[in-house]
Each structure stands twice: as C-alpha cells, then as structure tokens.
Design a protein around this motif. Structure first.
Motif, short mmCIF file in Angstrom:
data_model
loop_
_atom_site.label_atom_id
_atom_site.label_comp_id
_atom_site.label_asym_id
_atom_site.label_seq_id
_atom_site.Cartn_x
_atom_site.Cartn_y
_atom_site.Cartn_z
N ALA A 130 0.92 4.15 -2.87
CA ALA A 130 0.57 5.22 -2.48
C ALA A 130 1.82 6.48 -2.98
O ALA A 130 1.33 7.37 -3.81
CB ALA A 130 0.52 5.65 -1.10
N ILE A 131 2.90 5.88 -3.05
CA ILE A 131 4.28 6.62 -3.62
C ILE A 131 3.99 6.91 -5.17
O ILE A 131 4.11 7.76 -5.80
CB ILE A 131 5.43 6.13 -3.37
CG1 ILE A 131 5.72 6.15 -1.64
CG2 ILE A 131 6.55 6.83 -3.98
CD1 ILE A 131 6.87 5.22 -1.26
N ALA B 73 0.64 -1.23 0.01
CA ALA B 73 -0.06 -0.08 0.02
C ALA B 73 0.92 1.30 0.13
O ALA B 73 0.72 2.28 -0.65
CB ALA B 73 -0.87 0.02 1.10
N VAL B 74 1.84 1.33 0.79
CA VAL B 74 2.97 2.37 0.79
C VAL B 74 3.41 2.37 -0.60
O VAL B 74 3.41 3.60 -1.19
CB VAL B 74 3.79 2.12 1.78
CG1 VAL B 74 5.04 3.14 1.61
CG2 VAL B 74 3.39 2.03 3.48
N LEU C 234 1.02 6.69 -6.76
CA LEU C 234 -0.13 7.34 -7.18
C LEU C 234 0.38 8.94 -6.86
O LEU C 234 0.17 9.89 -7.76
CB LEU C 234 -1.34 7.16 -6.15
CG LEU C 234 -1.98 5.71 -6.42
CD1 LEU C 234 -3.02 5.45 -5.54
CD2 LEU C 234 -2.43 5.68 -7.93
N PHE C 235 1.24 9.04 -6.05
CA PHE C 235 1.75 10.65 -5.75
C PHE C 235 2.48 11.13 -7.11
O PHE C 235 2.38 11.97 -7.38
CB PHE C 235 2.55 10.53 -4.42
CG PHE C 235 3.28 11.87 -4.06
CD1 PHE C 235 2.38 13.22 -3.73
CD2 PHE C 235 4.70 11.96 -4.39
CE1 PHE C 235 3.12 14.13 -3.56
CE2 PHE C 235 5.21 13.27 -4.30
CZ PHE C 235 4.12 14.31 -3.77
#
Lengths: 377, 109
Positions: free
Chosen positions: B16-17, B12-13, B19-20
């Motif tokens: 998230a990176i 998930a991390v 997606l960022f």
C-alpha cells in the motif's frame, strides 16, 4: 477458491515456522537483501530525480551561448561582436554576459560572480546564494569584503539572499552590478565574458549556430540542447560509476543468495524428507518453498524501496553526499522533487525478486523428487 | 493471530505504501512543483547554464561551458586533480566535436 486460499495460508504458516527455526540466518539474509535493494533503489531514484529536475530547469537556459576561443581557451568577447551577431538573420535578442570565478581564501571556496543590470542590483550591493550565505554566516544588510585579483579590497552590502529552494542552481552565486563587476575584475570596457542569444524560430537554432561559426570563426556556440545532453550524460555516467563501485557488493550478494538458496543444508533436506514421508506431495513442498522465496524477497524489495524513497526525498540522499561532494567546500543542500521511472523500478524488481525465488526452487525440486528414505538418511 | 495473517498484513501495508508512492508520482510531476518552476524562472532570468553541484573547479562548476583543455589545464594528459572528475565525464559536445571533424576535412591534416 476458499479451499485453495486456506491451503496457501497453511503453507505460509508452515513456511514462517520453518523460517523462524533458522531465525538468525534468515534475518541476516533479509537485512543484506534489503540493504542491497536500498542502495540500488536510492541510486536509481536519486539520479532519475536529479536528471528530471536538471532537464526541466535547464530547459530555461539561453538558447545559444557564444564563447570566443583563443588558443583553445575561453577568452573575452571584444567590442563589436554584439553588433556583428545582431546582423545575423534569425537572431532575436543578444545579451553580453559578465561572469567569472572568485576564490575566497577565508572559506577556501570558489564563488561564481555574475553581473546583473543596474535596475536589479545597485552599485555596492550584492545578492548571494544560500550556501554561500550559510558558509560565510551572512544575513541581509551585512557587509562583506572581497580582495580582488588586483589586490584591492571591495566592500559590498548584502541586499538579498537567494531562496534556499534554488540552492541546486545558485549555491555559490554572487550577483552584483555591472559597474562593480567591471571594477572588481578590472574588465576592459566593452568586453564581455560570453554572449547569450535567443533565436526567433527554435527550428533555426542549428542554422543560426552554423552562421555564427562562419561569421565569427574564433567563436564557439553552445546550444541549449547540448547543455541538456551534457547533463543527461553526466547523470548516466555518475550512475554508471556508482554501479561499478557497487558491482562487487552485488556479486557478493548474488553468491550469498545463490549459496543460501541452492545449497540445501542437511537439516532442510531432512525436513523435506519428513514432509514427504508424512504424505506431502512434491507440489506442496515446492509451493511451500516458493512462498519462502517470495516472502523474503518481496519483503526485502518493498522495505528497501520505501527506505530508499525516504532516504532520497526526505534526507537528501545523505549516504551519497560525501561521494558527490568531492572537494567542493560549497555544497548545495537540496531536496529533490520525487520523480520515479516505473521501468527502472520494474527492472530492479525483476533482477532482485525473481532470481532469488527461482534459485530457491531448483534444489528443492531436486530434493523433493528423491525418495524420502534416501533424503532422511 | 495466525502468523500468515501477520505476514500477509505486513506485506499488504508495504505494498500500500509503495502504491501510494507510485500514485503520488503519477499525479505529481516536476511541472507541478512551485519550487522547480521558480527555479526555472531563475534560470531564465539569470541565464544560468549549470547546476551548482561541484564548485571546486571551473570545469566541474560549469561542465557545459568548459573549454576543451580545461580538465587538462596543467599539461596534456595530466591526471585530474579533483575527485568530481571521476564522477563527471567530459561533456559529450566536447568529444563529439572531434568526431564531427574526423574524415570530413577535404585537405589532408
């Protein structure tokens, strides 16, 4: 839904425990996989960012550059050409450009000398690109001497260093006054290197180029769109060349992944047999192995992509630098503005994550549908 | 903590990176970068035509301005001296101009 989720989490727990039993092998695979994604993603990101930046920046280059050719070689524009061009309808502005190359034996590098109007640079002064300043250790108000091709020594005072942000364009530039340029290269009066034109109506650029060719048959017009197209093809070609070089590595990885994924070891077969014997269904075994494939390939893809992003946009694609540098002494230091093509990344994702996950499934399905007793034996 | 929580949390991390990074791109384009717009202004002011990526030879420094024979300046069919030559194709305009003329001349060659 909760039950389904809980079941998947148990399957993941089990998969991780199973992966941990063959730790070295799986970590090795993950590293090789991540490295492959890293190299491919770096290449994609680097060329895409360079292409985007070149297209945007060079869209400001002159609409038409007119060169004169003599025996297939670029020659000086003689006096009178500027007037002839000025009379062609559609030409808005003409400007004779003065530029040329200079080989500096001190650092064994080539510089691009370019003349600027007197109001920008005074006689006896130069402005230099940042890479050149770095290589020659120049700072503001320093004096530097160049020996001209005629053997005379010329001294210039550095009145400015171009911004380090513009190194990609100006690494080797030396801007000097027109008088100095003509004296330094002993350019005949009234002659120019080439002519930059601007055209009133952008739709007429091709027509104007055709008129130029017929009015001055020894000239060669270079349009801005051709400049942009050249850079598109330069980066496509470069990406292609590196991909060709990498093809061996990609194939080696494909063999490794296929071997790992499709050839089940006796231990793995035994594990499946035991699972089936204690009551696991074929579907559960396949689900567990799907998780195994997904966990490895997703982690490798995401890690590889993030590492490639950092490498390209924060470390200036240091891995590719020696390849790109060639024999040039002056190489610009530049950081690219991030530009990502979603489609390219999706393609990379599809060609790295899916084949591995799919390759895991086929042999598992084959082992899972056979009799547990036969598999364990 | 269960291994699955750790593994899924880690994934998930990473997602998230990513997606960022993607979100960042969709918000920012080259036009928004003051550095790139300053560079374009420099190109317009100085009338530059090429990137200073390869400075070792005139046809690699200014691929768009090179004449037809510059890559083969020593003799026809000469091997390229510079490693950049293998990274740099002859500009499309050069090869196309030949294609352009082929079959279009009215008189026999």
């Amino acid at each position: 839904m909760r039950i389904w989720l809980e079941k998947q989490r148990h399957l993941i727990d089990f998969t991780l425990a199973s992966l941990a039993r063959r730790k070295t092998k799986n970590i090795g695979l993950l590293l090789a996989y991540t490295l492959l994604v890293f190299v491919l993603a770096s290449l994609t990101l680097f060329t895409q960012a360079l292409r985007t930046e070149a297209t945007f920046v060079l869209a400001g280059s002159p609409e038409v550059i007119l060169q004169r050719m003599v025996a297939g070689r670029h020659d000086l524009i003689p006096p009178g050409y500027l007037d002839k061009i000025g009379r062609i309808r559609g030409v808005q502005k003409t400007e004779g450009r003065l530029w040329g190359y200079y080989y500096d034996p001190v650092v064994k590098a080539n510089y691009t000398f370019m003349a600027r109007p007197a109001e920008e640079i005074a006689d006896g002064h130069i402005m230099v690109g940042n890479a050149l300043a770095r290589e020659r250790g120049l700072a503001l108000h320093n004096t530097i001497s160049f020996r001209s091709y005629a053997g005379k020594l010329f001294s210039f005072e550095v009145s400015g260093v171009l911004s380090p942000d513009s190194e990609l364009l100006s690494a080797d530039l030396v801007l000097l006054s027109e008088n100095d340029f003509r004296k330094f290269f002993e350019y005949p009066a009234g002659h120019y290197t080439d002519i930059a034109l601007s055209v009133a109506n952008p739709q007429e650029v091709r027509t104007v180029a055709a008129k130029l060719s017929s009015a001055l048959p020894d000239s060669r017009p270079i349009l801005r769109e051709e400049v942009l197209r050249t850079y598109q093809s330069v980066f496509d070609w470069r990406e292609g060349i590196v991909l060709t070089v990498l093809a061996g590595a990609i194939l080696a990885f494909a063999i490794l992944a296929w071997e790992k994924a499709s050839g089940l070891s006796a231990e793995e077969k035994r594990e499946i047999g035991i699972l089936k014997a204690i009551g696991w269904e074929t579907g559960d075994v396949i689900r567990m192995k799907t998780w195994e494939g997904l966990l490895i390939s997703l982690t490798a893809f995401l890690l590889g992509f993030i590492a490639a992003y950092v490498h390209v946009f924060h470390f200036g694609a240091a891995v590719f630098e020696p390849v790109l540098k060639g024999w040039s002494v002056l190489y610009p230091k530049f950081t690219l503005v991030p530009a990502v093509d979603g489609l390219q990344i999706a393609t990379l994702f599809f060609f790295t994550v899916f084949p591995y996950t799919a390759a895991v499934l086929v042999p598992i399905w084959r082992a899972a549908i056979t009799d547990p007793d036969a598999v364990m034996r | 903590m269960r291994p699955s929580s750790l593994a899924l949390g880690f994934l998930a991390v990473l997602v998230a990176i990513c997606l960022f990074i993607f979100g960042h791109f969709f918000r920012l384009t080259v036009e928004d970068s003051p550095k790139v717009t300053a560079n374009r202004a420099l190109v317009e002011k100085l009338g530059l035509t090429d990137l200073a990526l390869f400075t070792e030879a005139r046809y690699t420094r200014h691929p768009t301005q090179a004449d037809l024979h510059s890559a083969l300046q020593d003799h026809p069919g000469a091997f390229d001296h510079f490693p950049s030559g293998s990274l740099l194709p002859p500009p499309a305009i050069l090869t196309q101009s030949h294609a352009h003329l082929a079959g279009k001349t009215t008189s026999p060659d």
